[in-house]
Design a protein around this motif. Structure first.
Motif, PDB file in Angstrom:
ATOM      1  N   MET A  60       0.850  -1.262  -0.043  1.00  0.00           N
ATOM      2  CA  MET A  60       0.164  -0.083   0.035  1.00  0.00           C
ATOM      3  C   MET A  60       1.021   1.518   0.013  1.00  0.00           C
ATOM      4  SD  MET A  60      -3.022  -1.017   2.697  1.00  0.00           S
ATOM      5  CE  MET A  60      -3.956   0.413   2.596  1.00  0.00           C
ATOM      6  N   VAL A  61       2.009   1.142   0.568  1.00  0.00           N
ATOM      7  CA  VAL A  61       2.886   2.470   0.703  1.00  0.00           C
ATOM      8  C   VAL A  61       4.223   2.336  -0.192  1.00  0.00           C
ATOM      9  CG1 VAL A  61       4.306   3.689   2.352  1.00  0.00           C
ATOM     10  CG2 VAL A  61       1.971   2.852   3.013  1.00  0.00           C
ATOM     11  N   VAL A  62       5.020   1.171  -0.340  1.00  0.00           N
ATOM     12  CA  VAL A  62       6.319   1.324  -0.772  1.00  0.00           C
ATOM     13  C   VAL A  62       6.142   1.166  -2.430  1.00  0.00           C
ATOM     14  CG1 VAL A  62       8.334  -0.285  -1.212  1.00  0.00           C
ATOM     15  CG2 VAL A  62       7.310   0.021   1.190  1.00  0.00           C
ATOM     16  N   PHE A  63       5.261   0.324  -2.888  1.00  0.00           N
ATOM     17  CA  PHE A  63       5.158   0.209  -4.580  1.00  0.00           C
ATOM     18  C   PHE A  63       4.475   1.543  -4.751  1.00  0.00           C
ATOM     19  CE2 PHE A  63       5.527  -4.244  -3.421  1.00  0.00           C
ATOM     20  CZ  PHE A  63       6.988  -4.568  -4.187  1.00  0.00           C
ATOM     21  N   PRO A  64       3.596   2.106  -4.522  1.00  0.00           N
ATOM     22  CA  PRO A  64       3.203   3.197  -5.033  1.00  0.00           C
ATOM     23  C   PRO A  64       4.205   4.597  -5.151  1.00  0.00           C
ATOM     24  CG  PRO A  64       1.326   2.607  -3.486  1.00  0.00           C
ATOM     25  CD  PRO A  64       2.725   1.745  -3.446  1.00  0.00           C
ATOM     26  N   LEU A  65       5.127   4.564  -4.021  1.00  0.00           N
ATOM     27  CA  LEU A  65       5.955   5.527  -3.799  1.00  0.00           C
ATOM     28  C   LEU A  65       7.314   5.397  -4.724  1.00  0.00           C
ATOM     29  CD1 LEU A  65       6.285   6.096   0.006  1.00  0.00           C
ATOM     30  CD2 LEU A  65       5.262   7.496  -1.781  1.00  0.00           C
ATOM     31  N   LEU A  66       7.315   3.945  -5.222  1.00  0.00           N
ATOM     32  CA  LEU A  66       8.481   3.537  -5.999  1.00  0.00           C
ATOM     33  C   LEU A  66       7.987   4.038  -7.261  1.00  0.00           C
ATOM     34  CD1 LEU A  66       9.490   0.168  -4.812  1.00  0.00           C
ATOM     35  CD2 LEU A  66      11.049   2.145  -4.826  1.00  0.00           C
ATOM     36  N   ALA A  67       6.712   3.916  -7.688  1.00  0.00           N
ATOM     37  CA  ALA A  67       6.109   4.103  -8.958  1.00  0.00           C
ATOM     38  C   ALA A  67       6.111   5.640  -9.271  1.00  0.00           C
ATOM     39  CB  ALA A  67       4.711   3.547  -9.076  1.00  0.00           C
ATOM     40  N   LEU A  68       5.880   6.464  -8.298  1.00  0.00           N
ATOM     41  CA  LEU A  68       6.040   7.882  -8.335  1.00  0.00           C
ATOM     42  C   LEU A  68       7.305   8.316  -8.506  1.00  0.00           C
ATOM     43  CD1 LEU A  68       5.211  10.810  -7.541  1.00  0.00           C
ATOM     44  CD2 LEU A  68       5.503  10.222  -5.168  1.00  0.00           C
ATOM     45  N   PHE A  69       8.268   7.856  -7.657  1.00  0.00           N
ATOM     46  CA  PHE A  69       9.702   8.446  -8.206  1.00  0.00           C
ATOM     47  C   PHE A  69      10.173   7.658  -9.543  1.00  0.00           C
ATOM     48  CE2 PHE A  69       9.511   8.786  -3.576  1.00  0.00           C
ATOM     49  CZ  PHE A  69       9.688  10.246  -3.495  1.00  0.00           C
ATOM     50  N   PRO A  97      -0.810   8.257 -11.343  1.00  0.00           N
ATOM     51  CA  PRO A  97      -2.286   7.718 -10.790  1.00  0.00           C
ATOM     52  C   PRO A  97      -2.854   6.504 -11.341  1.00  0.00           C
ATOM     53  CG  PRO A  97      -2.261   9.987 -11.756  1.00  0.00           C
ATOM     54  CD  PRO A  97      -0.944   9.468 -12.103  1.00  0.00           C
ATOM     55  N   GLY A  98      -2.649   6.009 -12.473  1.00  0.00           N
ATOM     56  CA  GLY A  98      -2.765   4.753 -13.082  1.00  0.00           C
ATOM     57  C   GLY A  98      -2.289   3.627 -12.321  1.00  0.00           C
ATOM     58  N   VAL A  99      -0.966   3.786 -11.951  1.00  0.00           N
ATOM     59  CA  VAL A  99      -0.435   2.620 -10.930  1.00  0.00           C
ATOM     60  C   VAL A  99      -0.963   2.481  -9.646  1.00  0.00           C
ATOM     61  CG1 VAL A  99       1.704   1.846 -10.035  1.00  0.00           C
ATOM     62  CG2 VAL A  99       1.718   2.689 -12.524  1.00  0.00           C
ATOM     63  N   MET A 100      -1.201   4.014  -9.074  1.00  0.00           N
ATOM     64  CA  MET A 100      -1.891   3.827  -7.719  1.00  0.00           C
ATOM     65  C   MET A 100      -3.472   3.356  -7.825  1.00  0.00           C
ATOM     66  SD  MET A 100      -0.753   7.446  -6.056  1.00  0.00           S
ATOM     67  CE  MET A 100       0.894   7.645  -5.626  1.00  0.00           C
ATOM     68  N   MET A 108      -4.957  -0.120  -5.589  1.00  0.00           N
ATOM     69  CA  MET A 108      -6.207   0.421  -4.955  1.00  0.00           C
ATOM     70  C   MET A 108      -7.324  -0.791  -5.213  1.00  0.00           C
ATOM     71  SD  MET A 108      -6.487   4.347  -4.245  1.00  0.00           S
ATOM     72  CE  MET A 108      -5.976   5.088  -5.896  1.00  0.00           C
ATOM     73  N   PHE A 109      -7.342  -1.168  -6.448  1.00  0.00           N
ATOM     74  CA  PHE A 109      -8.172  -1.967  -7.137  1.00  0.00           C
ATOM     75  C   PHE A 109      -7.785  -3.171  -6.252  1.00  0.00           C
ATOM     76  CE2 PHE A 109      -9.163  -0.269 -11.690  1.00  0.00           C
ATOM     77  CZ  PHE A 109      -9.727   0.620 -10.955  1.00  0.00           C
ATOM     78  N   LEU A 110      -6.546  -3.587  -6.647  1.00  0.00           N
ATOM     79  CA  LEU A 110      -6.131  -5.009  -6.075  1.00  0.00           C
ATOM     80  C   LEU A 110      -6.134  -5.124  -4.413  1.00  0.00           C
ATOM     81  CD1 LEU A 110      -2.924  -5.413  -8.242  1.00  0.00           C
ATOM     82  CD2 LEU A 110      -4.953  -6.549  -8.430  1.00  0.00           C
ATOM     83  N   ILE A 111      -5.793  -4.088  -3.750  1.00  0.00           N
ATOM     84  CA  ILE A 111      -5.940  -4.414  -2.213  1.00  0.00           C
ATOM     85  C   ILE A 111      -7.490  -4.350  -1.903  1.00  0.00           C
ATOM     86  CG2 ILE A 111      -5.384  -2.967  -0.159  1.00  0.00           C
ATOM     87  CD1 ILE A 111      -2.750  -2.175  -1.491  1.00  0.00           C
ATOM     88  N   LEU A 170      -0.970   9.130   0.548  1.00  0.00           N
ATOM     89  CA  LEU A 170      -0.074   9.055  -0.615  1.00  0.00           C
ATOM     90  C   LEU A 170      -0.498   9.923  -1.832  1.00  0.00           C
ATOM     91  CD1 LEU A 170       0.220   5.121  -0.852  1.00  0.00           C
ATOM     92  CD2 LEU A 170       2.030   6.784  -0.115  1.00  0.00           C
ATOM     93  N   ILE A 171      -1.696   9.938  -2.192  1.00  0.00           N
ATOM     94  CA  ILE A 171      -2.219  10.785  -3.226  1.00  0.00           C
ATOM     95  C   ILE A 171      -1.661  12.294  -2.896  1.00  0.00           C
ATOM     96  CG2 ILE A 171      -3.818  11.723  -4.709  1.00  0.00           C
ATOM     97  CD1 ILE A 171      -3.172   8.847  -5.356  1.00  0.00           C
ATOM     98  N   CYS A 172      -2.026  12.705  -1.687  1.00  0.00           N
ATOM     99  CA  CYS A 172      -1.850  14.156  -1.352  1.00  0.00           C
ATOM    100  C   CYS A 172      -0.040  14.586  -1.366  1.00  0.00           C
ATOM    101  CB  CYS A 172      -2.181  14.331  -0.021  1.00  0.00           C
ATOM    102  SG  CYS A 172      -3.965  14.646   0.278  1.00  0.00           S
ATOM    103  N   PHE A 173       0.775  13.240  -0.948  1.00  0.00           N
ATOM    104  CA  PHE A 173       2.042  13.399  -1.273  1.00  0.00           C
ATOM    105  C   PHE A 173       2.349  13.855  -2.763  1.00  0.00           C
ATOM    106  CE2 PHE A 173       6.510  11.511  -1.918  1.00  0.00           C
ATOM    107  CZ  PHE A 173       7.011  12.149  -1.169  1.00  0.00           C
TER     108      PHE A 173
END
Length: 362
Positions: free
Chosen positions: A1-10, A169-172, A176-179, A222-225
């Motif tokens: 929920m946290v690590v992979f969305p942040l990795l995708a962002l950067f 946003p698509g990766v996030m 969100m779908f999966l979780i 995460l989205i706000c960050f």
């Protein structure tokens, strides 16, 4: 929920940090080898997108270099080009480019086409100057229509602004779908459904809200960050202001969770519901309209694009945040994301029945 969305962002924002590909390798086949042809090559090398890295004695060798991925394009200047230009016999020069990579192919095609036009224009300008034409007359003849180009909201043609704002946003949304489906599937898999419903006093609405509100808060953080990072740190343009940005963040999170819950309600199975979510999220990238315009797709595909939350998110972003138009201009996409948020209402009884009576089958 946290690590992979942040990795995708950067990952995505740093992947296109330069904004536009520069110095892409180009080859030259110059069989004329005159001062005019060499001048054309120097001008091509001076362009931001192109860098002349090799010269080849024949078209066959240059073509082989493209196939070996050593260059993306090459310019072919046949023997006698300058002589034919000076005698107004309209010689032909050719350019070849590889569209396996659409972005590099399109940018290099633009540079090569410009160079081709400059070759004839330079000779024409010299001829008319020798005949006594004024600079205004020469300009009117060589370029009767001048394009005054103003690119709205992104004058730098920065691809990071176009692509990271839909890929991240698509990766996030994918996560969100999966979780969302995974959370319900695990209750069924480990036979905790009855206990979960009992803790909510048999009220499935309370059970759903209790399970997903903490997840929504995590994803909203995460989205706000993400919004703070791209708009305040990377300085992406946001003409629409922060009100539209915050509204879009809320709709993204709740619509994604709503779709994940709905997918599990349709298929009360951990494996099947997550498969549906994965398929829907992956197709979203193609049907959002960021890489290829939806209006250019076949009519059935255009109709299908309305069923993907990312498509509505992207249109809301383009209309209200990127271009700064009022929200009423995107009312349909706003209503669509609200509808995705409310989708679980149609399957909520089926979810309760699954938790109370279904037996998990691997």
């Amino acid at each position: 929920m946290v690590v992979f969305p942040l990795l995708a962002l950067f990952f995505f924002t740093s992947l296109m940090d330069d904004g536009l590909p520069t110095d892409m390798p180009v080859g030259i086949v110059d069989l004329d080898n005159t001062s005019t042809s060499r001048s054309l090559v120097r001008r091509l090398d001076a362009f931001q997108s192109s860098q002349v890295v090799a010269r080849y004695p024949s078209v066959a060798e240059a073509r082989q270099a493209i196939q070996d991925n050593e260059i993306y394009a090459f310019l072919y200047i046949p023997k006698g080009t300058t002589e034919a230009l000076l005698s107004s016999r309209r010689p032909k020069i050719s350019y070849y480019y590889n569209l396996a990579s659409i972005m590099s192919g399109a940018l290099l095609m633009k540079d090569l086409k410009t160079i081709s036009n400059l070759g004839s224009a330079a000779v024409g300008q010299a001829t008319m100057r020798a005949k006594g034409y004024t600079p205004e007359q020469i300009q009117a003849f060589l370029q009767p229509i001048r394009i005054d180009l103003h690119q709205i909201a992104n004058p730098w043609t920065n691809y990071n602004l176009y692509l990271s704002t839909v890929f991240v946003p698509g990766v996030m949304m994918l996560f969100m779908f999966l979780i969302s489906a995974y959370s319900l599937g695990m209750e069924l898999k480990f036979d905790r459904g009855k206990e979960w419903i009992a803790k909510a006093d048999g009220n499935i609405i309370v059970a759903i809200l209790g399970k997903y509100l903490p997840q929504a808060l995590v994803f909203l953080t995460l989205i706000c960050f993400y919004e703070f990072y791209i708009y305040q740190v990377l300085h992406f343009p946001h003409v629409g202001g922060w009100g539209s940005i915050v509204l879009l963040a809320l709709l993204e999170v709740f619509a994604s969770i709503g779709f994940g819950v709905f997918a599990f309600g349709l298929m009360p199975s951990l494996r099947m519901s997550m498969s549906i979510c994965s398929l829907w999220a992956v197709l979203s990238f193609s049907l959002a309209g960021s890489a290829f315009p939806v209006m250019g797709m076949d009519t059935p595909i255009q109709a299908l694009s309305w069923l993907f939350p990312l498509r509505h998110y992207y249109m809301l972003y383009q209309i209200t945040v990127f271009n700064g138009f009022p929200l009423v201009d995107a009312w349909f996409h706003l209503v669509a994301l609200i509808a995705f948020t409310l989708l679980p209402w149609f399957v909520i009884r089926k979810i309760k029945n699954a938790m109370l009576t279904y037996v998990y089958i691997p």
